[in-house]
Design a protein around this motif. Structure first.
Motif, PDB file in Angstrom:
ATOM      1  N   ILE A  38       0.862  -1.180   0.000  1.00 39.92           N
ATOM      2  CA  ILE A  38       0.000   0.000   0.000  1.00 39.92           C
ATOM      3  C   ILE A  38       0.896   1.228   0.000  1.00 39.92           C
ATOM      4  O   ILE A  38       1.717   1.399   0.893  1.00 39.92           O
ATOM      5  N   LEU A  74      -2.620   0.252  -4.416  1.00 39.56           N
ATOM      6  CA  LEU A  74      -2.595  -1.105  -3.873  1.00 39.56           C
ATOM      7  C   LEU A  74      -1.942  -1.984  -4.930  1.00 39.56           C
ATOM      8  O   LEU A  74      -2.500  -2.177  -6.011  1.00 39.56           O
ATOM      9  N   ALA A 165       3.160  -1.227   4.037  1.00 42.29           N
ATOM     10  CA  ALA A 165       2.767   0.153   3.755  1.00 42.29           C
ATOM     11  C   ALA A 165       3.994   1.022   3.588  1.00 42.29           C
ATOM     12  O   ALA A 165       5.009   0.814   4.234  1.00 42.29           O
TER      13      ALA A 165
END
Length: 198
Positions: A38, A74, A165
């Protein structure tokens, strides 16, 4: 010892060594976990310190105070496809913004999203990414206009998936924190704080 005994011992040794080798092989090449990266990119749309009234950003003719463009990507960077069945109980990925949300400016990669209306407050500023097939090496992304600086929380209810992330580009003093939730386990991931350099 005769040749039959030696062969028996050799077969036993091979069988004993084959057990851990099979376990390691299965773990490495067998049921490999998916991986979802992400990436968040939050950019202020006006220079810092600009005098009120000189410049203005609007979204569908509505003025936006301290406007930021937030891009969420994503990316399936893992060894296998991310199937729609890997979304726990068919739940969507939830991307929550802690500022006023004005709307999406772009949606890429065939992702299906549900977003709030123009001017949604922080309690309603949620974009839902619906379950779908994300092939290996492919990505989904969307961009949104919000006020800022903005904090982004992501709830990714995915089975057998490692979620990572990062902040790909975070300029203008905006701070981003991702809250990742995978199968009920929640972790907050603070990302890079932007500098004042241009």
């Amino acid at each position: 010892m005769d040749a039959g005994t030696w062969l028996g011992l050799a077969a036993l040794v091979v069988a004993i060594l084959a057990i851990p080798a099979t376990i390691l092989t299965t773990r490495h090449w067998g049921n490999r976990r998916a991986r979802l990266d992400i990436e968040i990119d939050a950019i202020p749309l006006l220079p810092e310190g600009v005098r009120p009234g000189l410049l203005e950003v609007t979204y569908r003719d509505i003025p936006v105070s301290a406007p930021h463009l937030v891009t969420v990507m994503l990316r399936n960077s893992g060894p296998r496809d991310l199937a729609s069945g890997m979304f726990d109980n068919g739940r969507s990925i939830i991307v929550k913004f802690d500022q006023t949300f004005y709307g999406l400016t772009a949606v890429n990669g065939g992702v299906q999203t549900i977003s709030p209306g123009i001017g949604a407050g922080a309690d309603e500023a949620i974009v839902r990414v619906k379950p779908a097939l994300l092939k290996r090496g492919s990505s989904w992304s969307f961009s949104a206009v919000t006020t800022g600086p903005v904090e982004v929380n992501v709830d990714a209810p995915l089975i057998d998936t490692d979620v990572r992330a990062s902040a790909s580009n975070n300029r203008g003093g905006t701070e981003i924190t991702l809250r990742l939730s995978v199968l009920g386990i929640t972790a907050e991931v603070p990302l890079r704080r932007g500098s004042d350099r241009r």
